[in-house]
Design a protein around this motif. Structure first.
Motif, mmCIF file in Angstrom:
data_model
loop_
_atom_site.group_PDB
_atom_site.id
_atom_site.type_symbol
_atom_site.label_atom_id
_atom_site.label_comp_id
_atom_site.label_asym_id
_atom_site.label_seq_id
_atom_site.Cartn_x
_atom_site.Cartn_y
_atom_site.Cartn_z
ATOM 1 N N LEU A 12 0.828 -1.213 0.000
ATOM 2 C CA LEU A 12 0.000 0.000 0.000
ATOM 3 C C LEU A 12 0.860 1.260 0.000
ATOM 4 N N ALA A 13 1.983 1.233 0.706
ATOM 5 C CA ALA A 13 2.889 2.392 0.714
ATOM 6 C C ALA A 13 3.440 2.642 -0.690
ATOM 7 N N ARG A 14 3.780 1.580 -1.411
ATOM 8 C CA ARG A 14 4.275 1.744 -2.792
ATOM 9 C C ARG A 14 3.175 2.237 -3.719
ATOM 10 N N ARG A 15 1.981 1.679 -3.582
ATOM 11 C CA ARG A 15 0.882 2.004 -4.495
ATOM 12 C C ARG A 15 0.319 3.400 -4.256
ATOM 13 N N TYR A 16 0.148 3.788 -2.985
ATOM 14 C CA TYR A 16 -0.539 5.044 -2.682
ATOM 15 C C TYR A 16 0.348 6.110 -2.054
ATOM 16 N N GLY A 17 1.593 5.793 -1.772
ATOM 17 C CA GLY A 17 2.572 6.776 -1.311
ATOM 18 C C GLY A 17 2.175 7.577 -0.089
ATOM 19 N N ALA A 18 2.303 8.893 -0.204
ATOM 20 C CA ALA A 18 2.070 9.807 0.920
ATOM 21 C C ALA A 18 0.633 9.724 1.434
ATOM 22 N N GLU A 19 -0.318 9.463 0.549
ATOM 23 C CA GLU A 19 -1.716 9.343 0.971
ATOM 24 C C GLU A 19 -1.866 8.198 1.988
ATOM 25 N N TYR A 20 -1.247 7.057 1.687
ATOM 26 C CA TYR A 20 -1.330 5.922 2.616
ATOM 27 C C TYR A 20 -0.543 6.195 3.894
ATOM 28 N N GLU A 21 0.608 6.796 3.773
ATOM 29 C CA GLU A 21 1.427 7.065 4.968
ATOM 30 C C GLU A 21 0.700 7.998 5.933
ATOM 31 N N ALA A 22 0.018 9.006 5.421
ATOM 32 C CA ALA A 22 -0.756 9.910 6.290
ATOM 33 C C ALA A 22 -1.900 9.145 6.954
ATOM 34 N N TYR A 23 -2.554 8.301 6.199
ATOM 35 C CA TYR A 23 -3.642 7.481 6.724
ATOM 36 C C TYR A 23 -3.107 6.522 7.793
ATOM 37 N N ARG A 24 -1.999 5.868 7.504
ATOM 38 C CA ARG A 24 -1.416 4.900 8.443
ATOM 39 C C ARG A 24 -1.018 5.560 9.754
ATOM 40 N N ARG A 25 -0.493 6.758 9.674
ATOM 41 C CA ARG A 25 -0.105 7.479 10.898
ATOM 42 C C ARG A 25 -1.326 7.887 11.730
ATOM 43 N N ALA A 26 -2.440 8.161 11.094
ATOM 44 C CA ALA A 26 -3.612 8.703 11.787
ATOM 45 C C ALA A 26 -4.592 7.647 12.293
ATOM 46 N N VAL A 27 -4.649 6.504 11.624
ATOM 47 C CA VAL A 27 -5.670 5.501 11.944
ATOM 48 C C VAL A 27 -4.986 4.221 12.428
ATOM 49 N N PRO A 28 -5.350 3.745 13.624
ATOM 50 C CA PRO A 28 -4.730 2.528 14.146
ATOM 51 C C PRO A 28 -5.083 1.305 13.304
ATOM 52 N N GLY A 29 -4.189 0.342 13.318
ATOM 53 C CA GLY A 29 -4.388 -0.865 12.517
ATOM 54 C C GLY A 29 -5.364 -1.856 13.105
ATOM 55 N N TRP A 30 -5.387 -1.995 14.431
ATOM 56 C CA TRP A 30 -6.125 -3.116 15.018
ATOM 57 C C TRP A 30 -7.144 -2.726 16.079
ATOM 58 N N LEU A 31 -6.879 -1.732 16.870
ATOM 59 C CA LEU A 31 -7.826 -1.294 17.897
ATOM 60 C C LEU A 31 -8.439 0.022 17.434
ATOM 61 N N PRO A 32 -9.730 0.022 17.144
ATOM 62 C CA PRO A 32 -10.364 1.200 16.536
ATOM 63 C C PRO A 32 -10.262 2.462 17.389
ATOM 64 N N ARG A 33 -10.087 3.568 16.717
ATOM 65 C CA ARG A 33 -10.171 4.866 17.393
ATOM 66 C C ARG A 33 -11.644 5.207 17.563
ATOM 67 N N LEU A 34 -11.963 5.954 18.620
ATOM 68 C CA LEU A 34 -13.356 6.260 18.921
ATOM 69 C C LEU A 34 -13.943 7.302 17.971
ATOM 70 N N THR A 35 -13.147 8.305 17.642
ATOM 71 C CA THR A 35 -13.627 9.348 16.738
ATOM 72 C C THR A 35 -13.095 9.074 15.336
ATOM 73 N N PRO A 36 -13.887 9.296 14.310
ATOM 74 C CA PRO A 36 -13.414 9.019 12.955
ATOM 75 C C PRO A 36 -12.308 9.990 12.532
ATOM 76 N N TRP A 37 -11.365 9.453 11.789
ATOM 77 C CA TRP A 37 -10.313 10.269 11.173
ATOM 78 C C TRP A 37 -10.950 11.124 10.100
ATOM 79 N N ARG A 38 -10.518 12.349 10.019
ATOM 80 C CA ARG A 38 -11.096 13.285 9.033
ATOM 81 C C ARG A 38 -10.064 13.729 8.013
ATOM 82 N N GLY A 39 -9.283 12.799 7.538
ATOM 83 C CA GLY A 39 -8.184 13.097 6.624
ATOM 84 C C GLY A 39 -8.476 13.797 5.430
#
Length: 165
Positions: free
Chosen positions: A138-165
């Motif tokens: 995903l980092a190769r395919r979507y670059g900076a868009e994915y990296e920003a998403y990955r930094r903001a949204v946890p992988g396994w334990l959901p955040r309570l408030t939605p990310w507004r990227g």
């Protein structure tokens, strides 16, 4: 036309992947669901809640891939766009979380140590697959868009408030 193909491909992958991992394998491990239901207080209702809620989450996540991403979760037919809407604003891997929750729900429903061990093994395999294949891809395919998403949204334990990227 692309949407119809994405829906058909996602439906096929739904049967092939989570259908096998959260359906067929637990069915076999419980001798085709012939085990008695748990007698531990609370296990049966909690198991059912996990199974039903996770199944709904799984269907929703698959729909997002087809409708938002115009592709499938299958690596051979990836999405045209990064999927970050709805449930994906809370957790990056809702499909894996849902599949593991379905298996855990079945483990509770039957008080099955075999299913408890299986959920641990399946979880280890999923985390490894995500770290070693999915995230780099995903980092190769979507670059900076994915990296920003990955930094903001946890992988396994959901955040309570939605990310507004």
């Amino acid at each position: 036309m692309r949407t119809r193909q994405a829906i058909a491909g996602s439906a096929l992958f739904f049967v092939a992947a989570p259908g096998v991992v959260a359906g067929l394998v637990p069915w076999l491990l419980t001798d085709r669901y012939r085990l008695a239901w748990s007698t531990v207080p609370g296990f049966v209702p909690v198991g059912w809640v996990l199974i039903v809620a996770a199944a709904a989450l799984l269907l929703h996540a698959f729909a997002r891939f087809a409708l938002e991403g115009l592709g499938t979760p299958a690596p051979v037919a990836p999405t045209a766009r990064l999927v970050v809407g709805d449930i994906y604003r809370h957790v990056r891997n809702p499909m894996y979380v849902a599949v593991l929750s379905i298996i855990l729900g079945q483990a509770l429903l039957f008080s099955s140590w075999a299913l408890a061990a299986y959920v641990a093994i399946a979880g280890t395999a999923m985390v490894s697959f995500v770290k070693l294949y999915e995230e780099p891809t995903l980092a190769r395919r979507y670059g900076a868009e994915y990296e920003a998403y990955r930094r903001a949204v946890p992988g396994w334990l959901p955040r309570l408030t939605p990310w507004r990227g």
